[in-house]
Design an enzyme around this catalytic site. Structure first.
Site, mmCIF file in Angstrom:
data_model
loop_
_atom_site.group_PDB
_atom_site.id
_atom_site.type_symbol
_atom_site.label_atom_id
_atom_site.label_comp_id
_atom_site.label_asym_id
_atom_site.label_seq_id
_atom_site.Cartn_x
_atom_site.Cartn_y
_atom_site.Cartn_z
ATOM 1 N N GLN A 35 -23.592 17.090 -23.781
ATOM 2 C CA GLN A 35 -23.654 17.184 -25.244
ATOM 3 C C GLN A 35 -23.128 18.535 -25.734
ATOM 4 O O GLN A 35 -22.385 18.608 -26.722
ATOM 5 C CB GLN A 35 -25.095 16.977 -25.734
ATOM 6 C CG GLN A 35 -25.625 15.566 -25.552
ATOM 7 C CD GLN A 35 -26.111 15.292 -24.135
ATOM 8 O OE1 GLN A 35 -26.103 16.189 -23.289
ATOM 9 N NE2 GLN A 35 -26.528 14.052 -23.881
ATOM 10 N N LYS A 116 -7.096 14.501 5.583
ATOM 11 C CA LYS A 116 -5.951 13.807 4.986
ATOM 12 C C LYS A 116 -6.473 12.847 3.920
ATOM 13 O O LYS A 116 -6.959 11.764 4.222
ATOM 14 C CB LYS A 116 -5.159 13.055 6.051
ATOM 15 C CG LYS A 116 -3.857 12.471 5.538
ATOM 16 C CD LYS A 116 -3.054 11.859 6.680
ATOM 17 C CE LYS A 116 -1.711 11.357 6.171
ATOM 18 N NZ LYS A 116 -1.850 10.265 5.196
ATOM 19 N N GLU A 170 -2.989 15.966 -3.739
ATOM 20 C CA GLU A 170 -3.247 14.526 -3.683
ATOM 21 C C GLU A 170 -4.200 14.131 -4.798
ATOM 22 O O GLU A 170 -5.279 14.704 -4.937
ATOM 23 C CB GLU A 170 -3.868 14.178 -2.331
ATOM 24 C CG GLU A 170 -3.690 12.748 -1.911
ATOM 25 C CD GLU A 170 -2.348 12.502 -1.234
ATOM 26 O OE1 GLU A 170 -2.099 11.342 -0.859
ATOM 27 O OE2 GLU A 170 -1.549 13.446 -1.090
ATOM 28 N N LYS A 286 -1.641 21.814 10.586
ATOM 29 C CA LYS A 286 -0.473 22.637 10.254
ATOM 30 C C LYS A 286 -0.497 23.928 11.065
ATOM 31 O O LYS A 286 -1.566 24.522 11.242
ATOM 32 C CB LYS A 286 -0.475 23.003 8.763
ATOM 33 C CG LYS A 286 -0.408 21.819 7.826
ATOM 34 C CD LYS A 286 -0.574 22.261 6.382
ATOM 35 C CE LYS A 286 -0.654 21.063 5.446
ATOM 36 N NZ LYS A 286 -1.014 21.457 4.063
ATOM 37 N N CYS A 422 7.892 -23.467 4.080
ATOM 38 C CA CYS A 422 8.079 -24.500 3.062
ATOM 39 C C CYS A 422 9.539 -24.410 2.639
ATOM 40 O O CYS A 422 9.986 -23.348 2.181
ATOM 41 C CB CYS A 422 7.159 -24.251 1.867
ATOM 42 S SG CYS A 422 7.546 -25.303 0.442
#
Length: 667
Positions: A35, A116, A170, A286, A422
């Site tokens: 609020q 990740k 990300e 890394k 099909c």
């Protein structure tokens, strides 16, 4: 309130609101109630309405938007957003570590490990302290400008305490928010999102930013572009700097002194993956020392200094309630399992693929069996086998379908293939699936026409073929009266349909759904033959001798153009103004490297993907391996075995400077 008073007050409110945003969305530790936050925001909105000159692009009010975009503009990344190579086990990690040691001649390598995140990659650009661009990854070279939607993500700062920055990360949805969104979609009669990643991606690409604002997207940032130029020496230090700049960084990152410490980190987090509140699909490893990156180098698609360890697919056991067939756009029959609901990798799974009839019969899978289910690549659930020890006596023996589930036509098998088909050319599901493919992003890229809309228009008999798309204007009055449609939606759809007429030939060839012709083959055929008429005139022998076009693809292409119904449809598309020739931005340049075959190796000033795109835009081809057919080997530093092979085969070897001379050479 005077202008000066309003100016001072607005500065105080902006600073206060950004501080509260950071506490709530990044630290998860709010110091004020919702609020109180809303009161301050409304006060700032009122001030800016009174004095519009006080509105700045970094104002918290600019996150609140009702803007609807016609489409997203393209954005060319300043440096490519590459994907990562994968490791699936301990041996893969050891091999990766040994390669790094070989590249660097160091006895031990230090790493940074990060979770990740299973989301959508983004790039943020800040200039003069302010967020000026938010873009999706796209194909790694070119993404989409989604800045207006990025601004709806409260954890992303609009202003930072640094003049310039490019940072990547990300966008994701928490599992809790994902479940709330799906509950709401079910109430509204909409399809549920398959997983949080799809929901995040779909949300970020919404043209209506008010929808984005309602869905609580979040973002973890992890890659500081040009960190070395800013005096940062390691990935660990880069993450700390991003934290200082008040970006949301995943708190689980860790420095690892060697590959053994990396493996320990993986072992620690694999059992925790479903307890985080957001989905992850592995660990990113890394090399920590940024100074080593250029020495280690890049492949065409991946940096060699990083790798993604992918968790083994989670396998669970549940009851198989039923098996039913479905038909795709080519007519291929896929068998699907109806399952007792089970949680896999954070999502509830009620169905899975059983592939084809042979898969089921070879394993003797029966209705009522307890079956093992996994998510292939953590995306598509699939049944692996049944649990023999738990088979019930009343397990129902399964019978393969003999007729299409949509049109009841007799199914046929193609010689040499396991699948049933099909072959009814007017099968309703084949038609609607084909239309979905035709409109898809990688095909004709027609926006505003979803699977649901296609099915509705098909049932109304407004849309039964590709060419019917270009005649929908005649049903304007009827379509805009449909539920959840309207004048604006119709206009957007028609605009996108008309724009598709100007696509280059490779998009049309892929969109037509010719069997065995994917994007790569469509591009190759378009560049080789330039027009659809030239391609249609070819026979199997003429097509088979083209590099990368074998007899199976050649036969499929020839068969497609021999069918009268296809000939008629192409004629109708042409009458409706659909272009059927290959074109580039410059036709002369597009032929410069025609019939040239390049191989790229070593470390260059830009990624291999950059040079590949450049060569292809000039009409050349890029191969992975050197052969007697290779025209040029473009070699950077640390070229390796490809250089040796090129020398043995007397292939012309050029460096980057000589490549640029080739580009600028007058024909």
């Amino acid at each position: 309130m005077t202008f000066e008073q309003a100016k001072k007050r607005s500065l105080v409110l902006k600073e206060q609101l950004e501080k509260w945003n950071y506490e709530y969305y990044v630290n998860d530790n709010p110091s004020v109630s919702d609020q109180e936050y809303d009161r301050a925001l409304q006060e700032l909105i009122a001030i800016e309405q009174q004095y519009s000159e006080l509105i700045t692009i970094d104002s918290p009010t600019q996150r609140v938007s009702g803007q609807i975009s016609e489409k997203f503009n393209k954005y060319v990344h300043t440096s490519p957003m590459l994907s990562l190579g994968n490791a699936f086990n301990y041996d893969d990690l050891i091999h990766f570590d040994e390669q790094i040691k070989e590249f660097t001649a160091l006895p031990e390598i230090e790493y940074t490990c990060e979770l990740k995140i299973d989301g959508l990659s983004i790039s943020l650009v800040y200039d003069n302290h302010v967020l000026v661009m938010g873009a999706t990854r796209g194909d790694g070279l070119t993404g989409e400008d989604v800045t207006i939607n990025i601004k709806q993500i409260k954890s992303i700062p609009l202003r930072i305490d640094q003049p310039t920055l490019i940072v990547r990360g990300e966008v994701y949805l928490s599992v809790e928010e994902f479940n709330k969104i799906n509950e709401e979609r079910v109430k509204n009669g909409e399809f549920k999102f398959a997983n949080p990643r799809n929901a995040a991606a779909g949300t970020l690409r919404q043209l209506d930013s008010t929808i984005v604002a309602k869905r609580k997207l979040n973002a973890f940032l992890y890659y500081y572009v040009n960190a070395l130029q800013d005096g940062i020496q390691s990935q660990y230090e880069a993450l700390q700097r991003l934290e200082q700049l008040k970006f949301k960084i995943n708190p689980e990152y860790r420095y690892c002194s060697n590959i053994a410490a990396v493996w320990a980190y993986i072992q620690e987090y694999e059992p925790k993956r479903n307890q985080l509140g957001y989905e992850i699909d592995g660990i990113v490893i890394k090399v920590n020392n940024l100074n080593l990156y250029n020495r280690i180098g890049y492949t065409a698609k991946n940096p060699k200094w990083a790798i993604a360890y992918k968790f083994p697919a989670e396998v669970v056991v549940t009851k198989l309630l039923n098996i039913f067939p479905s038909v795709g756009r080519t007519g291929r029959i896929t068998y699907n399992a109806v399952l007792e609901p089970i949680r896999i990798v954070g999502t509830i799974v009620r169905a899975a693929t059983l592939h084809n009839a042979d898969f089921i019969t070879e394993r003797d899978i029966r209705i009522g069996d307890n079956v093992q289910v996994k998510k292939a690549g953590d995306i598509i659930p699939e049944v692996i086998n049944y649990v023999a020890a738990r088979r019930q006596k009343n397990a129902q023996k399964w019978q393969e379908a003999t007729h299409c589930p949509e049109c009841n036509s007799l199914l046929e098998r193609v010689e040499g293939e396991v699948d049933q088909y099909c072959i009814n050319s007017v099968c309703p599901k084949k038609i609607t699936r084909g239309l979905e493919h035709y409109c898809s992003r990688n095909a004709m890229n027609i926006e505003g026409i979803s699977e649901k809309i296609i099915e509705r228009l098909f049932k109304l008999e407004y849309l039964k073929s590709f060419s019917d798309l270009y005649q929908l204007e005649q049903y304007r009055a009827e379509i805009i009266e449909l539920e959840n449609f309207g004048e604006k939606s119709f206009e957007n759809m028609i605009t996108s349909i008309n724009n598709s007429k100007n696509n280059s030939l490779e998009r049309l060839l892929f969109a037509l759904g010719i069997r065995h012709v994917g994007q790569k083959t469509a591009k190759l055929l378009a560049r080789q033959f330039k027009t659809i008429d030239n391609l249609a005139a070819m026979n199997i022998e003429q097509l088979s001798i083209i590099n990368d076009i074998g007899p199976i693809v050649a036969a499929s292409v020839v068969d497609y153009f021999a069918i009268p119904a296809n000939q008629q449809e192409l004629a109708l598309l042409r009458q409706n103004g659909v272009k059927m020739e290959y074109f580039a931005t410059n036709q002369h340049l597009a032929q410069k490297f025609e019939n040239y075959r390049f191989v790229i190796t070593g470390v260059l000033s830009k990624s291999r993907e950059y040079f590949k795109e450049l060569i292809e835009s000039y009409g050349g081809q890029v191969s992975e391996s050197v052969s007697a057919k290779t025209t040029y080997l473009l070699a950077g530093t640390d070229a390796g075995n490809k250089l040796v092979k090129a020398q043995k085969l007397n292939v012309k070897i050029i460096n980057e400077e000589e490549f640029q001379q080739l580009l600028s050479k007058e024909d």
